[in-house]
Design a protein around this motif. Structure first.
Motif, PDB file in Angstrom:
ATOM      1  N   ALA A   1       0.836  -1.203   0.000  1.00  0.00           N
ATOM      2  CA  ALA A   1       0.000   0.000   0.000  1.00  0.00           C
ATOM      3  C   ALA A   1       0.870   1.251   0.000  1.00  0.00           C
ATOM      4  CB  ALA A   1      -0.923  -0.001   1.216  1.00  0.00           C
ATOM      5  N   PHE A   2       2.063   1.128   0.574  1.00  0.00           N
ATOM      6  CA  PHE A   2       3.010   2.242   0.546  1.00  0.00           C
ATOM      7  C   PHE A   2       3.787   2.273  -0.768  1.00  0.00           C
ATOM      8  CE2 PHE A   2       7.642   2.981   1.573  1.00  0.00           C
ATOM      9  CZ  PHE A   2       7.611   4.345   1.330  1.00  0.00           C
ATOM     10  N   THR A   3       4.395   1.154  -1.140  1.00  0.00           N
ATOM     11  CA  THR A   3       5.273   1.155  -2.314  1.00  0.00           C
ATOM     12  C   THR A   3       4.492   1.226  -3.623  1.00  0.00           C
ATOM     13  OG1 THR A   3       5.283  -1.277  -2.403  1.00  0.00           O
ATOM     14  CG2 THR A   3       6.984  -0.196  -1.074  1.00  0.00           C
ATOM     15  N   GLY A   4       3.308   0.625  -3.674  1.00  0.00           N
ATOM     16  CA  GLY A   4       2.557   0.592  -4.922  1.00  0.00           C
ATOM     17  C   GLY A   4       1.746   1.842  -5.198  1.00  0.00           C
ATOM     18  N   ARG A   5       1.193   2.442  -4.145  1.00  0.00           N
ATOM     19  CA  ARG A   5       0.312   3.584  -4.349  1.00  0.00           C
ATOM     20  C   ARG A   5       1.071   4.903  -4.487  1.00  0.00           C
ATOM     21  NH1 ARG A   5      -4.691   1.995  -0.175  1.00  0.00           N
ATOM     22  NH2 ARG A   5      -4.938  -0.148  -1.004  1.00  0.00           N
ATOM     23  N   THR A   6       2.352   4.881  -4.224  1.00  0.00           N
ATOM     24  CA  THR A   6       3.137   6.108  -4.329  1.00  0.00           C
ATOM     25  C   THR A   6       4.112   6.083  -5.502  1.00  0.00           C
ATOM     26  OG1 THR A   6       4.714   5.170  -2.749  1.00  0.00           O
ATOM     27  CG2 THR A   6       3.008   6.627  -1.872  1.00  0.00           C
ATOM     28  N   THR A   7       3.981   5.104  -6.392  1.00  0.00           N
ATOM     29  CA  THR A   7       4.850   5.022  -7.573  1.00  0.00           C
ATOM     30  C   THR A   7       3.994   4.983  -8.831  1.00  0.00           C
ATOM     31  OG1 THR A   7       4.902   2.616  -7.300  1.00  0.00           O
ATOM     32  CG2 THR A   7       6.764   3.872  -6.436  1.00  0.00           C
ATOM     33  N   PRO A   8       4.465   5.572  -9.923  1.00  0.00           N
ATOM     34  CA  PRO A   8       3.695   5.563 -11.172  1.00  0.00           C
ATOM     35  C   PRO A   8       3.470   4.143 -11.676  1.00  0.00           C
ATOM     36  CG  PRO A   8       5.478   7.160 -11.276  1.00  0.00           C
ATOM     37  CD  PRO A   8       5.705   6.346 -10.046  1.00  0.00           C
ATOM     38  N   GLY A   9       2.244   3.879 -12.115  1.00  0.00           N
ATOM     39  CA  GLY A   9       1.931   2.584 -12.686  1.00  0.00           C
ATOM     40  C   GLY A   9       1.930   1.449 -11.682  1.00  0.00           C
ATOM     41  N   GLY A  10       1.989   1.744 -10.384  1.00  0.00           N
ATOM     42  CA  GLY A  10       2.017   0.669  -9.385  1.00  0.00           C
ATOM     43  C   GLY A  10       3.268  -0.176  -9.446  1.00  0.00           C
ATOM     44  N   ALA A  11       4.395   0.412  -9.899  1.00  0.00           N
ATOM     45  CA  ALA A  11       5.634  -0.357 -10.033  1.00  0.00           C
ATOM     46  C   ALA A  11       6.084  -0.928  -8.695  1.00  0.00           C
ATOM     47  CB  ALA A  11       6.729   0.527 -10.624  1.00  0.00           C
ATOM     48  N   GLY A  12       5.845  -0.191  -7.620  1.00  0.00           N
ATOM     49  CA  GLY A  12       6.250  -0.668  -6.303  1.00  0.00           C
ATOM     50  C   GLY A  12       5.480  -1.887  -5.855  1.00  0.00           C
ATOM     51  N   PHE A  13       4.205  -2.013  -6.239  1.00  0.00           N
ATOM     52  CA  PHE A  13       3.419  -3.203  -5.920  1.00  0.00           C
ATOM     53  C   PHE A  13       4.021  -4.426  -6.592  1.00  0.00           C
ATOM     54  CE2 PHE A  13       0.205  -6.189  -7.429  1.00  0.00           C
ATOM     55  CZ  PHE A  13      -0.364  -6.603  -6.231  1.00  0.00           C
ATOM     56  N   PHE A  14       4.358  -4.290  -7.847  1.00  0.00           N
ATOM     57  CA  PHE A  14       4.936  -5.393  -8.608  1.00  0.00           C
ATOM     58  C   PHE A  14       6.284  -5.794  -8.013  1.00  0.00           C
ATOM     59  CE2 PHE A  14       7.364  -7.227 -12.072  1.00  0.00           C
ATOM     60  CZ  PHE A  14       6.445  -8.046 -12.695  1.00  0.00           C
ATOM     61  N   GLY A  15       7.140  -4.814  -7.740  1.00  0.00           N
ATOM     62  CA  GLY A  15       8.482  -5.110  -7.265  1.00  0.00           C
ATOM     63  C   GLY A  15       8.507  -5.767  -5.904  1.00  0.00           C
ATOM     64  N   ILE A  16       7.711  -5.276  -4.953  1.00  0.00           N
ATOM     65  CA  ILE A  16       7.768  -5.824  -3.600  1.00  0.00           C
ATOM     66  C   ILE A  16       7.238  -7.243  -3.547  1.00  0.00           C
ATOM     67  CG2 ILE A  16       5.512  -4.972  -2.837  1.00  0.00           C
ATOM     68  CD1 ILE A  16       6.812  -4.330  -0.137  1.00  0.00           C
ATOM     69  N   ASN A  17       6.231  -7.567  -4.360  1.00  0.00           N
ATOM     70  CA  ASN A  17       5.711  -8.931  -4.375  1.00  0.00           C
ATOM     71  C   ASN A  17       6.696  -9.901  -5.007  1.00  0.00           C
ATOM     72  OD1 ASN A  17       2.773  -9.316  -3.360  1.00  0.00           O
ATOM     73  ND2 ASN A  17       2.704  -7.351  -4.419  1.00  0.00           N
ATOM     74  N   VAL A  18       7.371  -9.473  -6.059  1.00  0.00           N
ATOM     75  CA  VAL A  18       8.361 -10.345  -6.705  1.00  0.00           C
ATOM     76  C   VAL A  18       9.494 -10.654  -5.739  1.00  0.00           C
ATOM     77  CG1 VAL A  18      10.101 -10.446  -8.523  1.00  0.00           C
ATOM     78  CG2 VAL A  18       7.794  -9.669  -9.058  1.00  0.00           C
ATOM     79  N   VAL A  19      10.023  -9.623  -5.048  1.00  0.00           N
ATOM     80  CA  VAL A  19      11.120  -9.842  -4.110  1.00  0.00           C
ATOM     81  C   VAL A  19      10.667 -10.706  -2.936  1.00  0.00           C
ATOM     82  CG1 VAL A  19      12.685  -8.688  -2.497  1.00  0.00           C
ATOM     83  CG2 VAL A  19      12.307  -7.733  -4.775  1.00  0.00           C
ATOM     84  N   TYR A  20       9.466 -10.492  -2.465  1.00  0.00           N
ATOM     85  CA  TYR A  20       8.929 -11.305  -1.359  1.00  0.00           C
ATOM     86  C   TYR A  20       8.886 -12.785  -1.737  1.00  0.00           C
ATOM     87  CZ  TYR A  20       5.068 -13.545   1.192  1.00  0.00           C
ATOM     88  OH  TYR A  20       4.274 -14.437   1.883  1.00  0.00           O
TER      89      TYR A  20
END
Length: 789
Positions: free
Chosen positions: A564-583
């Motif tokens: 909710a922090f990384t995805g909603r504050t980055t364009p295109g939800g890039a943070g949502f994609f990245g944090i789930n992949v690393v997890y």
């Protein structure tokens, strides 16, 4: 190209007119510009068919207020845009002996005058409001005077140089102001005239050619002769459309030279590159900013000389200069050999790999970042020694971050040629662990230019394998997730949010909105807050259903809270994609599988949103809820729809579309179908996605209920699902601005009062979408501390 004084040919050798004649040709760029100008002209014609808008009329009135004492000057300028201007330009060109320019001015000027008259006759006068002052017959479109001046500037500029081009366009702007000030045309008429003249000028370039469009070997040969290199033959080498053209040149001294002519910038650190940097999850370094092709040639020559002085094997620079009526020129000694990309894996022995890494180490020791370490830019000579080529993208005085990115590019290139295992083993044996560990953090797709990634046939799968192999070889974990949110991102997000959340209330009244907030039902607002966190819980269930390997629920829920922090504050939800992949990588999933799980989750949520939106629109529509909905009709809508369909079909049918759209879509579709064969996973994936969308929609309904009780909860939920889906197509953080706009349009179609709709949307977005970002920050730091991401 204009001469800059750096050329040794000024006033000698081939005459300027011969150089100009030899450089006349055609290029696809002119055809592309012609298509763009034609589209803009067609759009302006469509705008002419409707009454003039208030903004255009206001500009007209402002220009009309220019002091009358200057009217004689404006009148003279309009004469330039008539037959007097055509005759004058033709006469001047004939006087100086420029027969071709004179003919082009006469033909293009006459053709433009005829086309402008035909368009004015066919389109008729533009309608304006009754009380607005203007000519009795209305305003004709386009402005023929502006069109004539523009076409004369466009056709003559390639022959006269950059200064003439700037003066010509300045004159076109002044004539546009003149025709509007004198009351003959509206501003859009002047814009249409400029587009018409520009289009006719480009058509002349396409049909008859223009200087600077063709590279002549004879001009290059003459330039080398004037530099004292004594060339005896020249052969054009194979040339790709968007890359610099190269020639092989032989000299009386027995040298073989390679001359590279740079017509256009090979690279620009422009807006698209900056957007990609913003989307990436680490700090990617800028490429050097260069202003002209001549600057690019000088930059490459300078860095090549520095690298050679540092002991790096690279071809010797012989000449770098600008050439009159030809592109900038870089000449180096040619080294016999083959490019690394042309060698088979079994032809590259361990000794050659070690030598390549030694050359890269010497380059790094000189603090030079190459930034284009593709296999094609490594040459292997007859003695099996590597040479580094093409320092076009290079950067001197590079810091640790640039050097790490450079090494990551080299690792990808070596892995694409000899395989991941050999590339990693040879690098570990030749380079310090600290350098390789820094490069490991840069082995992510968005940190590497496309030219580097495109070397690998397996694309991101080779990159994932390379990361994992290098991490195992170094005994290090795969790098954890770093927050993509930086100070500049936060500042930009706050500025956009301030603009949206301060301007939207003005559609109603800021005072009325504040009053509505003061009298809101706080119990319903508390319900809205709860729905925001319940939606995150349901999204965790959806993520679980996307994976064939069971994921721990509470840990997955915490990751979605952090998202909710990384995805909603980055364009295109890039943070949502990245944090789930690393997890998922930290759980033991290989990167391709982790990426597939995340893509499947997004595709499943999108599919559910589409189905719910279609069913909901029809169901709510039949109930008569959307009383204020007005669907545009008529031939313009039909033509626009058909054009969109044709363009979409063309893109999908193209090689790019089949590779980037059709193939991934089919792959994700097969995964969705496969999920349906497992009832529990299907229930988790689709049920969780449906629950996330519905509960989020109920959050909007609860916020609206705190202000206004007369509405359909089902209809509001459908409006939310549609608005949330469409709004997030805009690459702004959290769909900021776009989601609010679509939601307001949907609530307005339902008949919800403007004040209630605006206040409800803003409160809902704050409480259900942006409020969870705050605990998301704390959870993100906790997961980092525990090593879970």
């Amino acid at each position: 190209m204009d001469s800059t004084g750096a050329s040794p040919s000024e006033g000698t050798g081939i005459s300027p007119r011969s150089r100009l004649r030899l450089s006349i040709g055609r290029r696809p760029k002119d055809l592309a510009k012609l298509g763009l100008v034609g589209g803009l002209l067609a759009l302006s014609v469509l705008l002419v068919l409707v009454p003039a808008n208030p903004v255009e009329l206001a500009v007209y009135q402002q220009l009309e207020r220019i002091p009358a004492v200057t009217d004689p000057l404006w009148v003279v300028l309009t004469w330039v845009g008539g037959w007097a201007g055509i005759a004058g330009a033709t006469a001047v060109a004939m006087y100086f002996g420029w027969i071709r320019v004179a003919l082009l001015c006469a033909v293009s000027g006459a053709a433009t005058w005829v086309l402008a008259g035909v368009m004015q006759h066919v389109l008729g006068a533009r309608p304006v409001p009754g009380p607005f002052p203007g000519p009795p017959g209305g305003f004709p479109f386009p402005a023929g005077e502006v069109a004539i001046v523009t076409v004369l500037a466009v056709v003559a500029a390639p022959y006269l140089g950059r200064t003439a081009r700037y003066l010509g366009w300045t004159l076109a702007v002044l004539v546009g102001v003149a025709v509007v000030h004198l009351g003959g045309h509206l501003p859009l008429d002047a814009v249409g005239g400029a587009l018409l003249g520009w289009g006719v000028g480009l058509l002349c370039h396409v049909v008859w050619g223009a200087p600077g469009r063709k590279v002549s070997g004879q001009v290059i040969l003459g330039e080398l002769e004037l530099a004292g290199l004594e060339p005896i033959w020249i052969v054009a080498l194979r040339h790709r459309l968007l890359e610099p053209q190269e020639f092989a040149v032989g000299t009386t001294a027995g040298w073989t030279l390679r001359a590279k002519v740079v017509r256009r910038m090979s690279r620009r650190a422009g807006p698209w590159y900056k957007i990609k940097r913003l989307l990436t999850l680490l700090d990617v370094q800028d490429e050097p900013r260069l202003s002209t092709p001549h600057h690019e040639v000088e930059h490459e020559a300078y860095v090549t000389l520095l690298a050679e002085r540092a002991g790096v094997r690279t071809p010797q620079v012989v000449l770098a200069c600008d050439v009159k009526h030809a592109p900038a020129l870089l000449v180096v000694r040619q080294v016999p050999g083959r490019r690394l990309s042309e060698l088979r894996g079994d032809e590259i022995d361990d000794e050659l790999l070690a030598a390549i890494w030694a050359q890269l180490a010497a380059l790094a020791a000189a603090r030079i970042a190459h930034h284009d370490l593709r296999a094609k830019n490594v040459l292997v000579d007859g003695a099996n020694r590597p040479w580094l080529l093409s320092f076009t993208f290079s950067h001197t005085g590079a810091g640790a971050a640039r050097l790490a990115q450079d090494l990551a590019e080299a690792l990808v290139s070596m892995a694409a040629v000899v395989g991941t295992e050999r590339a990693v083993q040879s690098a570990i044996g030749a380079l310090p662990v600290e350098q390789l560990a820094a490069a490991l953090r840069n082995l992510v797709p968005l940190a590497l230019p496309r030219r580097i990634r495109n070397q690998a046939q397996r694309g991101r799968f080779l990159l994932a394998e390379l990361r994992e192999t290098l991490a195992d070889g170094l005994g290090l974990p795969i790098p954890g997730f770093r927050s993509p949110v930086r100070p500049i991102t936060v500042i930009g997000l706050l500025l956009i949010a301030a603009a949206v959340y301060l301007l939207l209330p003005e559609l109603s009244s800021m005072g009325e909105v504040l009053t509505a907030v003061q009298h809101a039902n706080w119990a319903w607002l508390a319900v809205a807050v709860v729905t925001g966190f319940v939606a995150i819980l349901l999204s965790s269930i959806s993520v679980q259903g996307s994976s064939r390997i069971p994921l721990p629920f509470w840990r997955t829920f915490l990751v979605q809270m952090a998202a909710a922090f990384t995805g909603r504050t980055t364009p295109g939800g890039a943070g949502f994609f990245g944090i789930n992949v690393v997890y998922m990588e930290r759980l033991g999933l290989r990167r391709p599988l982790a990426v597939g799980v995340t893509l499947l989750n997004q595709a499943g949520t999108g599919a559910v949103a589409f189905v719910v939106a279609v069913i909901g629109v029809f169901a709510v529509g039949l109930s008569g809820t959307f009383t204020n909905l007005s669907i545009p009709t008529g031939w313009p809508v039909l033509v626009g729809t058909a054009a969109v369909v044709v363009v979409a079909a063309a893109v999908i049918a193209s090689p790019f579309g089949r590779r980037r759209i059709v193939a991934p879509s089919l792959e994700v579709g097969r995964e969705l179908v496969e999920t349906l064969r497992h009832p529990v996973r299907a229930l988790q994936l689709f049920g969780g996605a449906l629950g996330y969308l519905v509960v989020s929609g109920l959050g909007l309904a609860a916020s609206l209920a705190a202000l206004h009780s007369d509405f359909s909860w089902t209809a509001v939920t459908v409006v939310f699902i549609i608005g949330n889906t469409l709004g997030h197509l805009v690459p702004s953080p959290g769909g900021l601005g776009a989601v609010e706009a679509v939601l307001l349009a949907g609530l307005g179609a339902m008949g919800v009062p403007a004040t209630a709709a605006i206040t409800g949307v803003l409160i809902s977005r704050l409480l259900t979408y942006w409020l969870p970002v705050l605990p998301g920050i704390a959870v993100f730091r906790y997961l980092q501390h525990r090593g879970l991401i």
